[in-house]
Write a protein that holds these residues in place. Structure first.
Motif: not given
Length: 474
Positions: A49-50, A59-67, A80-82
């Motif tokens: 979300s950054l 897709y804005k509603d499919i984001l990976p969990y931080d965990q 470092d995001y993908i």
């Protein structure tokens, strides 16, 4: 734990008994339990979300969990995001990376991830373009060519099409004078938000990917467009296959639990009800295939089981044929033709004619007629009878005289087509032909004709003589 040879057939029977209502109910549970999983495990999506990472999401509603997200470290750029997540396999180790299809702005990051985690096998469950929309950027080169993605050079060594559903590419990726080999398996017949029309293609895809992977322990990269629906189905099927071959299946085996475990690690894994249903169908095929092809000594009693099933199937088929025969006897009277001499290849191979029985009160059918044309044991002519036309006006041109057609074979073994009948040689005594006064006749209804076929019925009996014949001359 109950031995697998006796457990697997019971699990298979249980899966086959699952109906559509049960699938609907279970998938409703999957969706409701997903919200509870997020709260129970404190799952968040802050990195995706950054502001600097928003454009890296397809897709804005499919984001990976931080965990569970994949954290990039190679070259340590600003981010470092993908949009990709680690998923545990049946052994508990990190077996899969579930990723979205790369965007044009994330192609380099995609190869950073592959290189960083020594990925040897990629399973791609989408096309680059679907329904007129771009679903995934091409991250490989054309056959026998190379392409650069940031510091990585990717070469497509071989591209094969083992069948219409699958493309297999052998890729080499080079980075700082070091080269790795990567196998990519692309499945072409999986519509977005939908399922393939049959399960064998997907199971074949996974079998090829497993054979290529061998004993390698690096994670398999699985992606579609969003990296959740089709990707989740493939992860679930491979997970269940690992349970099967490692004999970790238990009596409480549940596809529902497995899908919920996937959703704990990747949002919206197995995205639709139809995809959830497809897992059931594919697992049934998987278990059936395993029972039929397993060479393990634990299945030494399987041939006897097959023999019993074969006998049961044969008995059921025989009973079904008897039932159908009895039913047919009440409906049809079968007229058998006498034995014919040896047929030539040009003769139709019909041996009997079925004639419906007449209903009570209806007219009596004529005696059965054979179309053999067998005379004195001679070789049978084609069994099709031809209808000869009535007499045509001799005054009409030949091109216009062929009113009726008969069916004759064009050549041996070919289909039948219509050709003009020859002009009749005999004169019909019941009718007479009235020619048009117009010499140039271009059609059957040309000016000057008196109607259909230009034919009138002859008068019956003698005609009265003209009145003039009875007058006395003086």
């Amino acid at each position: 734990m109950e031995p697998l040879p006796s457990l697997l057939p019971s699990l298979l029977s249980a899966l086959q008994a699952v109906d559509a209502a049960t699938v609907d109910q279970e998938y409703s549970v999957v969706r409701s339990q997903t919200l509870l999983l997020k709260k129970e495990h404190g799952l968040t999506t802050e990195a995706g979300s950054l502001k600097e990472n928003v454009k890296k999401n397809r897709y804005k509603d499919i984001l990976p969990y931080d965990q569970t997200r994949v954290v990039l470290s190679l070259q340590a750029p600003a981010s470092d995001y993908i949009n990709a997540s680690f998923i545990q396999g049946a052994s508990g180790a990190c077996s899969y990376i579930a990723s979205q299809g790369p965007l044009s702005s994330t192609l380099t990051d995609f190869w950073r991830m592959i290189w960083q985690h020594s990925v040897k096998v990629i399973v791609m469950a989408c096309r680059e373009t679907e329904m007129g929309k771009r679903k995934c950027e091409c991250y490989w080169a054309a056959p026998h060519q190379s392409a650069a993605f940031g510091p990585f050079t990717v070469t497509t060594q071989v591209e094969l099409r083992p069948n219409e559903d699958i493309v297999v590419r052998t890729l080499t990726v080079s980075y700082q004078q070091e080269t790795h080999s990567v196998m990519q398996f692309q499945y072409l017949s999986w519509p977005d938000h939908d399922v393939p029309y049959e399960t064998h293609g997907v199971l074949d895809l996974l079998e090829r990917a497993r054979s290529s992977r061998g004993a390698d322990s690096s994670p398999v990269l699985i992606h579609c467009s969003a990296g959740c629906g089709r990707t989740g189905v493939i992860c679930a099927l491979d997970y269940i296959h690992d349970l099967l071959v490692t004999k970790r299946l238990t009596e409480d085996f549940s596809i529902l639990k497995i899908v919920l475990e996937l959703r704990r690690q990747r949002p919206s894994a197995v995205q639709t009800r139809d995809q959830y249903q497809f897992i059931f169908s594919a697992v049934i095929s998987m278990f059936e295939r395993f029972l039929q092809t397993s060479g393990d000594e634990l299945y030494c009693n399987l041939p006897e089981v097959r023999r019993r099933e074969k006998k049961s199937s044969a008995a059921a088929a025989s009973a079904d044929r008897s039932s159908k025969k009895a039913t047919m006897n009440d409906t049809y009277a079968v007229v058998n033709k006498p034995k014919q001499p040896t047929r030539t290849t040009s003769e139709p191979a019909y041996s009997s004619v079925a004639i419906p029985r007449s209903n009570p009160g209806s007219r009596t059918l004529p005696p059965p007629h054979h179309y053999d044309n067998d005379i004195g044991g001679a070789s049978a002519a084609p069994i099709y009878s031809s209808v000869k036309p009535r007499v045509k006006p001799q005054t009409l041109p030949l091109a216009a005289s062929a009113i009726y057609d008969i069916a004759t074979p064009a050549r041996e073994g070919s289909d039948y087509h219509l050709v003009s009948a020859e002009p009749p040689s005999a004169v019909d005594d019941d009718y007479e032909d009235v020619s048009s006064s117009v010499s140039d006749v271009s059609s059957f209804f040309s000016p000057g004709g008196i109607g259909f076929n230009c034919r009138i019925q002859k008068p019956k009996g003698p005609r009265d003589p003209p009145a003039e014949w009875g007058r006395l001359e003086r």
